[in-house]
Design a protein around this motif. Sequence first.
Motif, PDB file in Angstrom:
ATOM      1  N   PRO A 196       0.806  -1.230   0.000  1.00  0.00           N
ATOM      2  CA  PRO A 196       0.000   0.000   0.000  1.00  0.00           C
ATOM      3  C   PRO A 196       0.838   1.280   0.000  1.00  0.00           C
ATOM      4  CG  PRO A 196      -0.902  -1.567   1.564  1.00  0.00           C
ATOM      5  CD  PRO A 196       0.406  -2.137   1.084  1.00  0.00           C
ATOM      6  N   ARG A 197       2.028   1.237   0.558  1.00  0.00           N
ATOM      7  CA  ARG A 197       2.847   2.459   0.620  1.00  0.00           C
ATOM      8  C   ARG A 197       3.867   2.574  -0.500  1.00  0.00           C
ATOM      9  NH1 ARG A 197       7.161   1.541   5.494  1.00  0.00           N
ATOM     10  NH2 ARG A 197       8.357   0.010   4.363  1.00  0.00           N
ATOM     11  N   SER A 198       3.987   1.564  -1.344  1.00  0.00           N
ATOM     12  CA  SER A 198       5.015   1.599  -2.382  1.00  0.00           C
ATOM     13  C   SER A 198       4.533   2.328  -3.639  1.00  0.00           C
ATOM     14  CB  SER A 198       5.472   0.190  -2.743  1.00  0.00           C
ATOM     15  OG  SER A 198       4.424  -0.544  -3.332  1.00  0.00           O
ATOM     16  N   PHE A 199       5.499   2.773  -4.414  1.00  0.00           N
ATOM     17  CA  PHE A 199       5.234   3.362  -5.720  1.00  0.00           C
ATOM     18  C   PHE A 199       5.368   2.263  -6.763  1.00  0.00           C
ATOM     19  CE2 PHE A 199       6.268   6.952  -3.096  1.00  0.00           C
ATOM     20  CZ  PHE A 199       5.429   7.954  -3.560  1.00  0.00           C
ATOM     21  N   ASP A 200       4.868   2.517  -7.969  1.00  0.00           N
ATOM     22  CA  ASP A 200       4.855   1.487  -9.009  1.00  0.00           C
ATOM     23  C   ASP A 200       5.998   1.609 -10.011  1.00  0.00           C
ATOM     24  OD1 ASP A 200       2.347   0.191  -8.208  1.00  0.00           O
ATOM     25  OD2 ASP A 200       1.451   2.121  -8.763  1.00  0.00           O
ATOM     26  N   ILE A 201       6.443   2.828 -10.251  1.00  0.00           N
ATOM     27  CA  ILE A 201       7.478   3.041 -11.272  1.00  0.00           C
ATOM     28  C   ILE A 201       8.344   4.227 -10.847  1.00  0.00           C
ATOM     29  CG2 ILE A 201       6.045   4.515 -12.752  1.00  0.00           C
ATOM     30  CD1 ILE A 201       7.231   2.850 -15.160  1.00  0.00           C
ATOM     31  N   SER A 202       9.632   4.158 -11.191  1.00  0.00           N
ATOM     32  CA  SER A 202      10.547   5.236 -10.806  1.00  0.00           C
ATOM     33  C   SER A 202      11.451   5.618 -11.966  1.00  0.00           C
ATOM     34  CB  SER A 202      11.408   4.808  -9.614  1.00  0.00           C
ATOM     35  OG  SER A 202      12.310   3.797 -10.009  1.00  0.00           O
ATOM     36  N   ILE A 203      11.931   6.851 -11.875  1.00  0.00           N
ATOM     37  CA  ILE A 203      12.937   7.370 -12.814  1.00  0.00           C
ATOM     38  C   ILE A 203      14.082   7.903 -11.970  1.00  0.00           C
ATOM     39  CG2 ILE A 203      13.500   9.143 -14.519  1.00  0.00           C
ATOM     40  CD1 ILE A 203      10.504   9.388 -15.064  1.00  0.00           C
ATOM     41  N   GLU A 204      15.288   7.598 -12.392  1.00  0.00           N
ATOM     42  CA  GLU A 204      16.477   8.216 -11.811  1.00  0.00           C
ATOM     43  C   GLU A 204      17.316   8.709 -12.984  1.00  0.00           C
ATOM     44  OE1 GLU A 204      20.354   6.654  -9.556  1.00  0.00           O
ATOM     45  OE2 GLU A 204      18.478   6.215  -8.515  1.00  0.00           O
ATOM     46  N   ALA A 205      17.481  10.024 -13.065  1.00  0.00           N
ATOM     47  CA  ALA A 205      18.219  10.627 -14.175  1.00  0.00           C
ATOM     48  C   ALA A 205      19.279  11.582 -13.632  1.00  0.00           C
ATOM     49  CB  ALA A 205      17.270  11.387 -15.097  1.00  0.00           C
ATOM     50  N   CYS A 206      20.390  11.684 -14.350  1.00  0.00           N
ATOM     51  CA  CYS A 206      21.460  12.616 -13.972  1.00  0.00           C
ATOM     52  C   CYS A 206      21.678  13.633 -15.079  1.00  0.00           C
ATOM     53  CB  CYS A 206      22.759  11.865 -13.699  1.00  0.00           C
ATOM     54  SG  CYS A 206      22.717  10.915 -12.184  1.00  0.00           S
ATOM     55  N   PHE A 207      21.989  14.852 -14.643  1.00  0.00           N
ATOM     56  CA  PHE A 207      22.237  15.977 -15.544  1.00  0.00           C
ATOM     57  C   PHE A 207      23.507  16.684 -15.102  1.00  0.00           C
ATOM     58  CE2 PHE A 207      17.775  15.073 -15.268  1.00  0.00           C
ATOM     59  CZ  PHE A 207      17.366  15.082 -16.584  1.00  0.00           C
ATOM     60  N   ASP A 208      24.160  17.360 -16.020  1.00  0.00           N
ATOM     61  CA  ASP A 208      25.402  18.073 -15.696  1.00  0.00           C
ATOM     62  C   ASP A 208      25.178  19.248 -14.756  1.00  0.00           C
ATOM     63  OD1 ASP A 208      27.203  16.447 -17.048  1.00  0.00           O
ATOM     64  OD2 ASP A 208      27.024  17.583 -18.917  1.00  0.00           O
ATOM     65  N   SER A 209      23.983  19.865 -14.810  1.00  0.00           N
ATOM     66  CA  SER A 209      23.757  21.084 -14.028  1.00  0.00           C
ATOM     67  C   SER A 209      22.261  21.277 -13.768  1.00  0.00           C
ATOM     68  CB  SER A 209      24.286  22.298 -14.799  1.00  0.00           C
ATOM     69  OG  SER A 209      23.515  22.485 -15.988  1.00  0.00           O
ATOM     70  N   GLU A 210      21.954  22.201 -12.865  1.00  0.00           N
ATOM     71  CA  GLU A 210      20.557  22.557 -12.618  1.00  0.00           C
ATOM     72  C   GLU A 210      19.933  23.161 -13.870  1.00  0.00           C
ATOM     73  OE1 GLU A 210      19.530  24.548  -8.889  1.00  0.00           O
ATOM     74  OE2 GLU A 210      21.475  23.883  -8.100  1.00  0.00           O
ATOM     75  N   GLN A 211      20.716  23.897 -14.631  1.00  0.00           N
ATOM     76  CA  GLN A 211      20.218  24.473 -15.880  1.00  0.00           C
ATOM     77  C   GLN A 211      19.822  23.370 -16.862  1.00  0.00           C
ATOM     78  OE1 GLN A 211      22.901  27.198 -17.821  1.00  0.00           O
ATOM     79  NE2 GLN A 211      21.513  27.559 -19.517  1.00  0.00           N
ATOM     80  N   ASP A 212      20.639  22.311 -16.957  1.00  0.00           N
ATOM     81  CA  ASP A 212      20.294  21.190 -17.835  1.00  0.00           C
ATOM     82  C   ASP A 212      19.030  20.485 -17.344  1.00  0.00           C
ATOM     83  OD1 ASP A 212      22.425  21.763 -19.453  1.00  0.00           O
ATOM     84  OD2 ASP A 212      23.588  19.979 -18.915  1.00  0.00           O
ATOM     85  N   LEU A 213      18.882  20.342 -16.030  1.00  0.00           N
ATOM     86  CA  LEU A 213      17.668  19.752 -15.477  1.00  0.00           C
ATOM     87  C   LEU A 213      16.455  20.587 -15.879  1.00  0.00           C
ATOM     88  CD1 LEU A 213      15.944  17.894 -13.676  1.00  0.00           C
ATOM     89  CD2 LEU A 213      16.670  19.300 -11.717  1.00  0.00           C
ATOM     90  N   GLN A 214      16.553  21.914 -15.735  1.00  0.00           N
ATOM     91  CA  GLN A 214      15.431  22.774 -16.107  1.00  0.00           C
ATOM     92  C   GLN A 214      15.139  22.684 -17.600  1.00  0.00           C
ATOM     93  OE1 GLN A 214      13.373  24.451 -13.882  1.00  0.00           O
ATOM     94  NE2 GLN A 214      12.151  24.456 -15.757  1.00  0.00           N
ATOM     95  N   SER A 215      16.174  22.610 -18.409  1.00  0.00           N
ATOM     96  CA  SER A 215      15.970  22.476 -19.858  1.00  0.00           C
ATOM     97  C   SER A 215      15.277  21.156 -20.192  1.00  0.00           C
ATOM     98  CB  SER A 215      17.303  22.572 -20.595  1.00  0.00           C
ATOM     99  OG  SER A 215      17.850  23.865 -20.431  1.00  0.00           O
TER     100      SER A 215
END
Length: 96
Positions: A48-67
């Motif tokens: 009941p408390r678990s999630f079903d799917i996840s994403i883990e992604a890495c970016f070079d910078s906060e700006q790249d994350l926002q883009s």
Amino acid sequence: MVKHIVLMKMKEESKAKTEEFRELLVSMKENIALIKTLEVGVNIKPSPRSFDISIEACFDSEQDLQSYLDHPYHTGPILEFLREVTNGVSVIDYNI
């Protein structure tokens, strides 16, 4: 470097679309060049408390994350499908 983690709960009536959603999420790597690494996981131990799917992604910078967040592939097919099949999303972003 910035890590972006998203945990999602599938709507009960959408659980049959989990694999389709996983494949769509994996396709971000080939459609959004700013993603340095991407891992998509489907929960193997439901509770009941678990999630079903996840994403883990890495970016070079906060700006790249926002883009990435503003990228048409993310704001289009990804978010459209997410809104259709999920009823809960949690996100954390942090520097590594």
